[in-house]
Design a protein around this motif. Sequence first.
Motif, PDB file in Angstrom:
ATOM      1  N   ASN A 139      52.075  83.627  76.844  1.00 10.69           N
ATOM      2  CA  ASN A 139      52.999  83.362  77.957  1.00 10.69           C
ATOM      3  C   ASN A 139      52.270  82.758  79.142  1.00 10.69           C
ATOM      4  O   ASN A 139      51.063  82.965  79.317  1.00 10.69           O
ATOM      5  CB  ASN A 139      53.678  84.664  78.401  1.00 10.69           C
ATOM      6  CG  ASN A 139      54.737  85.129  77.431  1.00 10.69           C
ATOM      7  OD1 ASN A 139      55.246  84.354  76.637  1.00 10.69           O
ATOM      8  ND2 ASN A 139      55.069  86.414  77.487  1.00 10.69           N
ATOM      9  N   LEU A 149      66.035  89.953  78.074  1.00 18.96           N
ATOM     10  CA  LEU A 149      65.492  88.633  78.350  1.00 18.96           C
ATOM     11  C   LEU A 149      66.626  87.616  78.243  1.00 18.96           C
ATOM     12  O   LEU A 149      67.441  87.674  77.334  1.00 18.96           O
ATOM     13  CB  LEU A 149      64.370  88.281  77.370  1.00 18.96           C
ATOM     14  CG  LEU A 149      63.132  89.182  77.450  1.00 18.96           C
ATOM     15  CD1 LEU A 149      62.032  88.650  76.532  1.00 18.96           C
ATOM     16  CD2 LEU A 149      62.615  89.302  78.873  1.00 18.96           C
ATOM     17  N   ALA A 151      63.643  85.055  71.899  1.00 22.30           N
ATOM     18  CA  ALA A 151      63.746  86.350  72.577  1.00 22.30           C
ATOM     19  C   ALA A 151      65.086  87.056  72.417  1.00 22.30           C
ATOM     20  O   ALA A 151      65.434  87.907  73.225  1.00 22.30           O
ATOM     21  CB  ALA A 151      63.435  86.165  74.056  1.00 22.30           C
ATOM     22  N   HIS A 166      59.384  82.916  76.829  1.00 26.16           N
ATOM     23  CA  HIS A 166      59.046  84.248  76.332  1.00 26.16           C
ATOM     24  C   HIS A 166      58.502  84.115  74.904  1.00 26.16           C
ATOM     25  O   HIS A 166      59.235  84.273  73.925  1.00 26.16           O
ATOM     26  CB  HIS A 166      60.269  85.157  76.369  1.00 26.16           C
ATOM     27  CG  HIS A 166      60.881  85.311  77.725  1.00 26.16           C
ATOM     28  ND1 HIS A 166      60.186  85.814  78.803  1.00 26.16           N
ATOM     29  CD2 HIS A 166      62.131  85.017  78.180  1.00 26.16           C
ATOM     30  CE1 HIS A 166      60.983  85.853  79.858  1.00 26.16           C
ATOM     31  NE2 HIS A 166      62.166  85.359  79.517  1.00 26.16           N
ATOM     32  N   TYR A 197      62.850  93.144  79.200  1.00 19.58           N
ATOM     33  CA  TYR A 197      61.824  93.250  80.237  1.00 19.58           C
ATOM     34  C   TYR A 197      62.070  94.536  81.013  1.00 19.58           C
ATOM     35  O   TYR A 197      63.216  94.840  81.372  1.00 19.58           O
ATOM     36  CB  TYR A 197      61.905  92.045  81.178  1.00 19.58           C
ATOM     37  CG  TYR A 197      61.018  92.137  82.402  1.00 19.58           C
ATOM     38  CD1 TYR A 197      59.651  91.906  82.298  1.00 19.58           C
ATOM     39  CD2 TYR A 197      61.552  92.453  83.652  1.00 19.58           C
ATOM     40  CE1 TYR A 197      58.822  91.995  83.411  1.00 19.58           C
ATOM     41  CE2 TYR A 197      60.737  92.530  84.773  1.00 19.58           C
ATOM     42  CZ  TYR A 197      59.376  92.306  84.641  1.00 19.58           C
ATOM     43  OH  TYR A 197      58.565  92.394  85.743  1.00 19.58           O
ATOM     44  N   ALA A 237      64.349  81.392  76.288  1.00 20.53           N
ATOM     45  CA  ALA A 237      64.383  82.620  75.487  1.00 20.53           C
ATOM     46  C   ALA A 237      64.667  82.295  74.026  1.00 20.53           C
ATOM     47  O   ALA A 237      65.294  83.087  73.313  1.00 20.53           O
ATOM     48  CB  ALA A 237      65.449  83.571  76.049  1.00 20.53           C
ATOM     49  N   ALA A 271      57.005  94.795  78.726  1.00 20.95           N
ATOM     50  CA  ALA A 271      57.710  94.070  77.666  1.00 20.95           C
ATOM     51  C   ALA A 271      57.990  94.980  76.474  1.00 20.95           C
ATOM     52  O   ALA A 271      57.312  95.985  76.271  1.00 20.95           O
ATOM     53  CB  ALA A 271      56.874  92.867  77.209  1.00 20.95           C
ATOM     54  N   ALA A 311      58.181  89.393  76.840  1.00 25.52           N
ATOM     55  CA  ALA A 311      58.577  88.991  78.187  1.00 25.52           C
ATOM     56  C   ALA A 311      57.418  88.461  79.013  1.00 25.52           C
ATOM     57  O   ALA A 311      56.308  89.006  78.976  1.00 25.52           O
ATOM     58  CB  ALA A 311      59.214  90.174  78.907  1.00 25.52           C
ATOM     59  N   CYS A 312      57.689  87.416  79.777  1.00 19.47           N
ATOM     60  CA  CYS A 312      56.822  87.019  80.884  1.00 19.47           C
ATOM     61  C   CYS A 312      56.986  88.031  82.017  1.00 19.47           C
ATOM     62  O   CYS A 312      57.897  88.863  81.992  1.00 19.47           O
ATOM     63  CB  CYS A 312      57.206  85.616  81.378  1.00 19.47           C
ATOM     64  SG  CYS A 312      56.962  84.302  80.178  1.00 19.47           S
ATOM     65  N   SER A 344      65.483  91.132  73.003  1.00 17.75           N
ATOM     66  CA  SER A 344      64.227  91.588  73.596  1.00 17.75           C
ATOM     67  C   SER A 344      64.451  91.845  75.080  1.00 17.75           C
ATOM     68  O   SER A 344      65.390  91.307  75.679  1.00 17.75           O
ATOM     69  CB  SER A 344      63.119  90.546  73.393  1.00 17.75           C
ATOM     70  OG  SER A 344      61.855  91.146  73.531  1.00 17.75           O
ATOM     71  N   GLU A 402      65.086  80.626  81.949  1.00 17.91           N
ATOM     72  CA  GLU A 402      64.333  81.304  80.900  1.00 17.91           C
ATOM     73  C   GLU A 402      64.494  80.561  79.573  1.00 17.91           C
ATOM     74  O   GLU A 402      65.614  80.368  79.103  1.00 17.91           O
ATOM     75  CB  GLU A 402      64.824  82.733  80.730  1.00 17.91           C
ATOM     76  CG  GLU A 402      64.592  83.641  81.922  1.00 17.91           C
ATOM     77  CD  GLU A 402      65.166  85.023  81.676  1.00 17.91           C
ATOM     78  OE1 GLU A 402      64.563  85.784  80.884  1.00 17.91           O
ATOM     79  OE2 GLU A 402      66.216  85.342  82.267  1.00 17.91           O
TER      80      GLU A 402
END
Length: 379
Positions: free
Chosen positions: A106, A171, A156, A127, A161, A153, A290, A132-133, A159, A151
Amino acid sequence: MINFNKPYLTGDETRYIEDAVASGKISGNGKYTQLCQKFFEDKYGFGKCLLTTSCTDALEMAAILINIQPGDEVIIPSYTFVSTANAFVLRGANIIFADSNSENPNLDAGTLESLITSKTKAIVPVHYAGIACDMDLIMDIANRHNLFVIEDAAQAVDSYYIGRDGVKKALGSIGHLAAFSFHETKNIISGEGGMLAVNDMKFAERAEIIWEKGTNRSAFFRGEIDKYGWVDIGSSFLPSEVIAAFLWAQIEHLDKIQNKRKQIWNQYFDGLKKVALEGNFKLPQIPDYAVNNAHMFYLVFESAEKRTECISKLRNKGIHAVFHYLSLHKSPFYAAKHTGGNLFWSDNYSENLLRLPLYYELNEKDVSFILKAMLNAEN
């Protein structure tokens, strides 16, 4: 032969496709489109969801929505797929590449402020592997500099954060806009396919117009206006009901798919923990903020030679393992435009990251075979 990926079919895809065809409404924005969109809005708290024919399309819609103009700057990681950049280049933006961080691929959010200028319009965190960032830091920076956050994603789905306040957020629900992929390599699929999540509702009405080729057709079919016409720019971003019906079959099995993928991921991690301490590679590192959606299992080797050697040994055993992105700042298309100098960690992942097979139909015996081959490759 153990392939790198195999699309998983739940068994309901063709049944729902036949139902969509029999309904006489297959051009899009029908029953299955609306079922899918409502699911994502309800389960993950996205403001408004619009299915698209790809994640690329969703990113292109985002670029239109934030009114990217020639000369605007957009910050993205160099270690990502070309679509992350192309969506904004198509609108005339200059791409400012951020390096990855040392812990995972990331972008390094700590470097973002040094990349911001008076021309910066947006930050696009990716991501990677569904991890997650640092979204609190990214949103803090964006808010202070009046920037949009989009984002990426793509990897993701399902997922999360965990913020500084301890609240777990999906996310794709944190930035102003987010783009998802349902490509056949993703956790849930529709062959090709994607989705735009609109979290800043000031974009919601225009997003629907752009989605419908620049027309207010959706409002017409809801009975909100007595005729529809061309009111904005747009394109054919809306997918057919066939794609949406396929996706709905996958969504209904999301929990089962996710549980199996996490089981495989954990089997890899546990099986390689000891040799990683002694060997030539590092295992994935997941930050405390994350969660893991088991999109991908990757290793980072200490050198490109070690990675190539491992790929070769696995292929000799009939196992297809692959590397991933090449740093975009060094690409033939953009290298001459890149002014940000060396991006060490992006290049490190480009040269040294290896992905192992991970898909629903891998069984425990398959994963044990891959692990045994990996351990032999290290000896």
